[in-house]
Design an enzyme around this catalytic site. Sequence first.
Site, mmCIF file in Angstrom:
data_model
loop_
_atom_site.group_PDB
_atom_site.id
_atom_site.type_symbol
_atom_site.label_atom_id
_atom_site.label_comp_id
_atom_site.label_asym_id
_atom_site.label_seq_id
_atom_site.Cartn_x
_atom_site.Cartn_y
_atom_site.Cartn_z
ATOM 1 C CG ASP A 216 5.803 3.336 1.390
ATOM 2 O OD1 ASP A 216 5.966 3.966 2.450
ATOM 3 O OD2 ASP A 216 4.696 3.232 0.829
ATOM 4 C CE LYS B 68 0.694 5.616 7.702
ATOM 5 N NZ LYS B 68 -0.658 5.673 8.214
ATOM 6 C CG PHE C 225 -1.808 1.236 1.251
ATOM 7 C CD1 PHE C 225 -2.978 1.275 0.501
ATOM 8 C CD2 PHE C 225 -1.471 2.360 2.003
ATOM 9 C CE1 PHE C 225 -3.792 2.406 0.496
ATOM 10 C CE2 PHE C 225 -2.269 3.494 2.005
ATOM 11 C CZ PHE C 225 -3.442 3.508 1.256
HETATM 12 C C1 PLP Z 1 3.243 2.214 3.630
HETATM 13 C C2 PLP Z 1 2.378 3.390 3.373
HETATM 14 N N1 PLP Z 1 2.683 4.229 2.377
HETATM 15 C C3 PLP Z 1 1.951 5.316 2.118
HETATM 16 C C4 PLP Z 1 0.840 5.608 2.862
HETATM 17 C C5 PLP Z 1 0.042 6.844 2.560
HETATM 18 O O1 PLP Z 1 0.291 7.791 3.521
HETATM 19 P P1 PLP Z 1 -0.698 9.059 3.695
HETATM 20 O O2 PLP Z 1 -1.990 8.514 4.195
HETATM 21 O O3 PLP Z 1 0.012 9.944 4.677
HETATM 22 O O4 PLP Z 1 -0.830 9.671 2.363
HETATM 23 C C6 PLP Z 1 0.485 4.778 3.921
HETATM 24 C C7 PLP Z 1 -0.709 5.074 4.738
HETATM 25 O O5 PLP Z 1 -1.227 4.259 5.444
HETATM 26 C C8 PLP Z 1 1.268 3.635 4.184
HETATM 27 O O6 PLP Z 1 0.963 2.803 5.179
#
Ligand code: PLP
Length: 393
Positions: A219, A248, A134
């Site tokens: 990521d 985050k 994700f």
């Molecule tokens: C691994 C990962 N990447 C990207 C995102 C997207 O982050 P945001 O909600 O701050 O756009 C998330 C959100 O849960 C995530 O868990």
Amino acid sequence: MISNDHQKYLVSNYALPALSIVRGQGTKLWDSEGNEYLDFTSGIAVTNLGHNHPEWVRQLNKQSMILTHCSNLFSIPEQVRLAKRLVEKIGPGKVLFCNSGAEANEAMIKLARLSASHGKNGHRNEILVAENGFHGRTMGALSATASSKYRNGFDPLLPGFHFAPFNNLEAFVSLITEKTGAIMLESVQGEGGIHVADDAFLQGLEKICASRNILLLLDEVQAGIGRTGEFLGFQKSGVMPGAVAMAKGLGAGFPIGALWVGKPWENIFTPGTHGTTFGGSPLACSAAHSVLDIMEKENLVQAAKLKGNFLAAKLNELRVKFSNLDLEVRGRGLMLALAMRKEPAPLIKRMRDNGLLVVGAAGNTIRLLPPLNVKQDEIVQAIAIIEKSLKDQ
Ligand SMILES: Cc1ncc(COP(=O)(O)O)c(C=O)c1O
């Protein structure tokens, strides 16, 4: 209680929530009716210092009286100092700031595309991504997210993304083509159900990327900033990626995202190729400095490891005790999961009714993401609630 105006005025892109949360302190949250909860969601891996850490609050208050925003038209000292701190923690390179995880991934995807357009790696602009990952809801990040649950209804997505099974090096290698310019994945899949990348898998990818001049994009939006017991999740395996996306926990409740770019790619972005109005504001960077200061002072990366081991051991005791439920404990540090055969929503509700907030994930999984400074007795209390909720099945 949820206000009637909730459905009237808010776009329904989220399921109607069960609670209205009005206050937090440390690991605790209170709803609008005064009920107290242990928060093992941390706003989905964001409030790593707990709610309203006094030093973080003080720092935000202080900076907001000095300067909150001035745009990237000007050099922002807090930004420069934060970039230096991140480079020191990750490796030689440079940092670009933004506001969220999806934006950090967008920047990472744009880095791969721009790098290819410069001919840096032979115009290979396709990206091979791990299945079950994700990466966010914006169109680029969504294009890098394999699951139809998130993609459906948004065609046409960006071309040039292909998917390979997570933790399967052979499959990744077999799907690399003469067009593959980057490989992108999480070191621990969060939304996908807390699946940890094996060290050998990450090391294998690093080797392949180095030998074929492929950018390794990690990521770390959910797994990063101490949660897994390392500053970034991949650091346990000792690999050095080409770029890393963070967000985050970096602001621990104040929005900030960052992309670290390794030395060979650090000059791919040139003036005008990317930008953001809010990214890296003095206030956002100041929040992130406070997070790093508190993490260092309170040794929170090590705390995540030790407390994570304690929580995992307690969850494993429950797994044995409730062997009829076929539970599985997964994860690392304080990024843990309890997976089960059945749909976990009823169990999540019972936990909530018993005073513990947790968050679901793919594959019948409950995620446990307490703040990194969760107290031992709060873990014991949470385990007692989980046990009671399992008994009531
Ligand atoms: C691994 C990962 N990447 C990207 C995102 C997207 O982050 P945001 O909600 O701050 O756009 C998330 C959100 O849960 C995530 O868990």
